[in-house]
Write a protein that holds these residues in place. Structure first.
Motif, PDB file in Angstrom:
ATOM      1  N   HIS A 107       0.815  -1.211   0.000  1.00  0.00           N
ATOM      2  CA  HIS A 107       0.000   0.000   0.000  1.00  0.00           C
ATOM      3  C   HIS A 107       0.852   1.267   0.000  1.00  0.00           C
ATOM      4  O   HIS A 107       0.331   2.354   0.227  1.00  0.00           O
ATOM      5  CB  HIS A 107      -0.916   0.013   1.228  1.00  0.00           C
ATOM      6  N   ARG A 108       2.149   1.125  -0.235  1.00  0.00           N
ATOM      7  CA  ARG A 108       3.045   2.282  -0.225  1.00  0.00           C
ATOM      8  C   ARG A 108       2.834   3.110  -1.486  1.00  0.00           C
ATOM      9  O   ARG A 108       2.857   2.574  -2.594  1.00  0.00           O
ATOM     10  CB  ARG A 108       4.496   1.804  -0.150  1.00  0.00           C
ATOM     11  N   PRO A 109       2.648   4.417  -1.323  1.00  0.00           N
ATOM     12  CA  PRO A 109       2.544   5.273  -2.510  1.00  0.00           C
ATOM     13  C   PRO A 109       3.890   5.317  -3.234  1.00  0.00           C
ATOM     14  O   PRO A 109       4.917   4.938  -2.673  1.00  0.00           O
ATOM     15  CB  PRO A 109       2.184   6.645  -1.953  1.00  0.00           C
ATOM     16  N   PRO A 110       3.934   5.787  -4.475  1.00  0.00           N
ATOM     17  CA  PRO A 110       5.204   5.874  -5.200  1.00  0.00           C
ATOM     18  C   PRO A 110       6.210   6.735  -4.419  1.00  0.00           C
ATOM     19  O   PRO A 110       5.908   7.853  -4.019  1.00  0.00           O
ATOM     20  CB  PRO A 110       4.829   6.535  -6.519  1.00  0.00           C
ATOM     21  N   GLY A 131       8.990   8.264  -5.240  1.00  0.00           N
ATOM     22  CA  GLY A 131       9.424   9.514  -5.850  1.00  0.00           C
ATOM     23  C   GLY A 131       8.413  10.628  -5.675  1.00  0.00           C
ATOM     24  O   GLY A 131       8.763  11.765  -5.360  1.00  0.00           O
ATOM     25  N   ALA A 132       7.142  10.304  -5.867  1.00  0.00           N
ATOM     26  CA  ALA A 132       6.098  11.325  -5.743  1.00  0.00           C
ATOM     27  C   ALA A 132       5.967  11.814  -4.306  1.00  0.00           C
ATOM     28  O   ALA A 132       5.833  13.010  -4.052  1.00  0.00           O
ATOM     29  CB  ALA A 132       4.770  10.774  -6.235  1.00  0.00           C
ATOM     30  N   VAL A 133       6.028  10.894  -3.349  1.00  0.00           N
ATOM     31  CA  VAL A 133       5.909  11.291  -1.941  1.00  0.00           C
ATOM     32  C   VAL A 133       7.134  12.076  -1.517  1.00  0.00           C
ATOM     33  O   VAL A 133       7.034  13.054  -0.768  1.00  0.00           O
ATOM     34  CB  VAL A 133       5.711  10.038  -1.059  1.00  0.00           C
ATOM     35  N   THR A 134       8.302  11.681  -1.984  1.00  0.00           N
ATOM     36  CA  THR A 134       9.526  12.418  -1.645  1.00  0.00           C
ATOM     37  C   THR A 134       9.488  13.825  -2.224  1.00  0.00           C
ATOM     38  O   THR A 134       9.870  14.790  -1.556  1.00  0.00           O
ATOM     39  CB  THR A 134      10.759  11.654  -2.155  1.00  0.00           C
ATOM     40  N   LEU A 135       9.026  13.949  -3.430  1.00  0.00           N
ATOM     41  CA  LEU A 135       8.911  15.262  -4.045  1.00  0.00           C
ATOM     42  C   LEU A 135       7.901  16.130  -3.297  1.00  0.00           C
ATOM     43  O   LEU A 135       8.111  17.328  -3.102  1.00  0.00           O
ATOM     44  CB  LEU A 135       8.506  15.120  -5.513  1.00  0.00           C
ATOM     45  N   GLU A 136       6.821  15.508  -2.852  1.00  0.00           N
ATOM     46  CA  GLU A 136       5.815  16.245  -2.087  1.00  0.00           C
ATOM     47  C   GLU A 136       6.359  16.670  -0.734  1.00  0.00           C
ATOM     48  O   GLU A 136       6.038  17.761  -0.247  1.00  0.00           O
ATOM     49  CB  GLU A 136       4.600  15.366  -1.901  1.00  0.00           C
ATOM     50  N   ALA A 137       7.177  15.836  -0.097  1.00  0.00           N
ATOM     51  CA  ALA A 137       7.695  16.147   1.228  1.00  0.00           C
ATOM     52  C   ALA A 137       8.865  17.111   1.193  1.00  0.00           C
ATOM     53  O   ALA A 137       9.214  17.693   2.210  1.00  0.00           O
ATOM     54  CB  ALA A 137       8.128  14.853   1.931  1.00  0.00           C
ATOM     55  N   GLY A 138       9.466  17.294   0.026  1.00  0.00           N
ATOM     56  CA  GLY A 138      10.629  18.174  -0.087  1.00  0.00           C
ATOM     57  C   GLY A 138      10.252  19.635   0.032  1.00  0.00           C
ATOM     58  O   GLY A 138       9.091  20.002   0.163  1.00  0.00           O
ATOM     59  N   PRO A 139      11.272  20.483  -0.036  1.00  0.00           N
ATOM     60  CA  PRO A 139      11.020  21.919   0.072  1.00  0.00           C
ATOM     61  C   PRO A 139      10.257  22.432  -1.152  1.00  0.00           C
ATOM     62  O   PRO A 139      10.396  21.890  -2.242  1.00  0.00           O
ATOM     63  CB  PRO A 139      12.409  22.536   0.157  1.00  0.00           C
ATOM     64  N   PRO A 140       9.470  23.477  -0.970  1.00  0.00           N
ATOM     65  CA  PRO A 140       8.725  24.010  -2.119  1.00  0.00           C
ATOM     66  C   PRO A 140       9.666  24.665  -3.123  1.00  0.00           C
ATOM     67  O   PRO A 140      10.729  25.154  -2.781  1.00  0.00           O
ATOM     68  CB  PRO A 140       7.794  25.040  -1.484  1.00  0.00           C
TER      69      PRO A 140
END
Length: 139
Positions: free
Chosen positions: A121-124, A126-135
């Protein structure tokens, strides 16, 4: 038209001299507590045997990122700022050095958080890391 002020270049011989004092002033207890909370948020469902759905797993990863981001916010508070006014570097340079010293700790932490999320059930990542990174900076 705005005048562009060039960034102040830090001499290369100054950075090694600043590493040890800046390392000592890092809020390691705060970062450790924030990291532990983030790992617990994601790891507790796995310890209890529950298998969260993909939406819940994403919410847990976001919560872990938020917990660690709150710990990282303490990097901006330099307790030595009142006593280091005569140093040849500005506060921005010292803050950048603080972030650079914590980055090697943050990357394995985030990897551990991603691996604690249930694989099915882990989301992708790369996408989660990009979302969690700095804006991204705005133009």
């Amino acid at each position: 038209m705005r005048r562009v002020i060039p960034a102040r270049v830090i001499p290369a011989r100054v950075v090694p001299a600043l590493v040890v004092p800046v390392w000592r002033t890092l809020p390691w207890r705060t970062l450790g507590a924030a990291g532990a909370v983030g790992l617990l948020v994601v790891g507790l469902p796995r310890l209890s045997g529950a298998h969260p759905d993909p939406g819940t797993a994403l919410a847990l990863l976001r919560s872990a990122a938020l917990a660690f981001a709150l710990g990282l916010a303490f990097l901006l508070d330099d307790p030595a700022r009142h006593t280091t006014t005569p140093v040849p570097t500005g506060r921005a340079a010292r803050t950048a050095l603080r972030v650079a010293l914590v980055a090697p700790v943050a990357a394995p932490w985030w990897t551990a958080v991603l691996l604690l999320a249930p694989g099915a059930h882990r989301p992708p990542a790369g996408a989660v890391t990009l979302e969690a990174g700095p804006p991204a900076p705005s133009p």
